[in-house]
Structures are given as structure tokens and as C-alpha cells.
Write an enzyme that holds these catalytic residues in place. Structure first.
Site: not given
Ligand code: 13P
Length: 249
Positions: A11, A13, A97, A99, A167, A173, A212, A234
């Protein structure tokens, strides 16, 4: 029993410009010289979906969007429909998600409606669930995730291709991850909730872990019972890191 093939999905993002396609080219080249033992997917920002689909054409990499609108079309400035993602070359879409749940107030009901829109357009959704740190510390992780699964998966999802991603919000993150026992506990609860809602037909639908995931912890997380893959933020942006995770599957 033969283990189902895992799904490792990146992902991106709100990261990535045209120049970032060099990472995707490097990934394609590496997977051509040594094929992955798992499914590999990349979910770039909408602006890169079509270009990434072209870059990965002929490779096994699947392309996905990061969200879609529940409506098929109309006056929704700034939004994107499932059919638009499909038209641009996506076959997957991340939905719900944290976020988006947190930043845009997306409810389970809305996520469920988006999942129906995804099917209608021919996309396979990756439906995300996960507890906050406050909820985990209150001992409510399993309860929260279970209720998100029950309410975010439309009944029409049974028999279709989809995935669920667990998640934990506090692991995204942050470099923090749950213990392997905690991951197993929640994944087993997710599986039980999926079966309760949709029946035994979804016994092989993958449940991904996200939060992570890095090359150095991927193999042990992916070996946890009921972990059917990973949703990687990430560490999916750079080909060597993402490859390190793919090679652990
Ligand atoms: P990180 O891997 O950067 O923690 O992000 C996880 C995530 O949110 C994937 O959807």
C-alpha cells in the site's frame, strides 16, 4: 494440508510519482529472474494505477486502488469509482483502511457498501479492520475487530474473491508490532467471525496482517497460523525492502 498461496500487497498510500516506477521495474525484473512463491500486489495512488498496470503488464504483479466511492458515478468531486480503477488496470481495491476510517469517518456500513461496489465493477476488495491502542489496552481488541468484520463484509461477498487485512492502528507506521501470539489470536477471531457471517465457503479466503511489516520480521509473522499474507506500507516503496518481505512468504 497444502497451504494456500499467500498474498503480499504493498500500500503506497500518498507516496509515489512517475519516477517511482523505477522501483516497480526493479521489482518486475527481480521476480522474473526468481519468481515469487506468493501472490504480489501493489496499490499505488490513483494517479499511478494506469502507469503501474502498464509497467507490470506481463508480470504476475496485481495492481489495486486504495479506496473507491460506493456510488458508480456522479457529482463527487475528488473521488474515484470502482469502475474507474478497473478501467485503469486495477483488479484489487483496499477498503476501510484505518486512515480512511479515522481521517474520513468511514463506518463499517460504508465500507460494506464500497465492497459491493467493488464486486459490481469486477474488483476484489481487501477489507481492513483493526483496533486502536486505547481499545487494545482496554482488552477489547478481539471484540472490536470481530464487530468490524461482521459489519464491514456484505453478505454478497460470500463466494467472491476478497481478502481481509488485520491492521492494528497502533502498529501502522510506528515500528511496533503485536506479539505473534496476539496476531494469531486476532486472526483466529477474524476467521471465526467470517465463517459465522458468511459460512464455511470462506475458509480459504486470505487474512492479511498489516502494521510495520519489514524484511526482518516478515517471515515469522507470515508463519503464524491464519496469517495468509501481509499488507505492507512503508516497506513496499523500495524494491529491495518489498522483495525481502516477498522472499519471506
Ligand atoms: P506500515 O507498513 O508502514 O506500518 O503501514 C501498514 C499499512 O497501513 C498498510 O496498509
Amino acid at each position: 494440508m497444502k497451504q494456500p498461496v499467500k498474498l503480499i500487497a504493498g500500500n503506497w498510500k500518498m507516496n509515489g510519482l512517475g519516477a517511482s516506477l523505477a522501483e516497480v521495474e526493479a521489482l518486475c525484473a527481480a521476480l522474473q529472474s526468481q519468481p515469487a512463491a506468493c501472490r504480489v500486489a501493489l496499490c499505488p495512488p490513483s494517479t499511478l494505477v494506469e502507469r503501474m498496470a502498464r509497467t507490470t503488464a506481463g508480470s504476475p504483479i496485481e495492481i489495486g486502488g486504495q479506496d473507491c466511492r460506493a456510488e458508480t458515478h456522479g457529482a463527487f468531486t475528488g473521488d474515484i469509482s470502482a469502475a474507474m480503477l478497473k478501467d485503469a488496470g486495477a483488479i484489487l481495491v483496499i477498503l476501510g483502511h484505518s486512515e480512511r476510517r479515522q481521517g474520513y469517518g468511514e463506518s463499517d456500513l460504508l465500507v460494506s457498501a464500497k465492497a459491493e461496489a467493488a464486486f459490481a465493477a469486477g474488483l476484489a476488495p481487501i477489507v481492513c479492520v483493526g483496533e486502536t491502542l486505547e481499545q487494545r489496552e482496554a482488552g477489547r481488541a478481539v471484540e472490536i475487530v470481530r464487530s468490524q468484520v461482521m459489519a464491514s463484509l456484505p453478505l454478497a461477498i460470500a463466494g467472491r474473491a476478497f481478502a481481509v487485512a488485520y491492521e492494528p492502528v497502533w502498529a501502522i507506521g510506528t515500528g511496533l508490532t503485536p506479539t505473534l501470539e496476539q496476531i494469531e489470536e486476532v486472526h483466529r477471531a477474524v476467521r471465526a467471525a467470517m465463517i459465522e457471517r458468511l459460512g464455511l465457503g470462506i475458509a480459504a479466503t486470505p487474512i492479511l496482517y498489516g502494521g510495520s511489516v519489514k524484511p526482518d520480521n516478515a517471515a515469522e509473522i507470515l508463519a503464524v497460523p491464519e496469517v495468509g499474507g501481509a499488507l505492507v506500507g512503508g516497506a513496499s516503496l523500495k524494491a529491495p525492502d518489498f522483495l525481502g518481505i516477498i522472499r519471506g512468504a
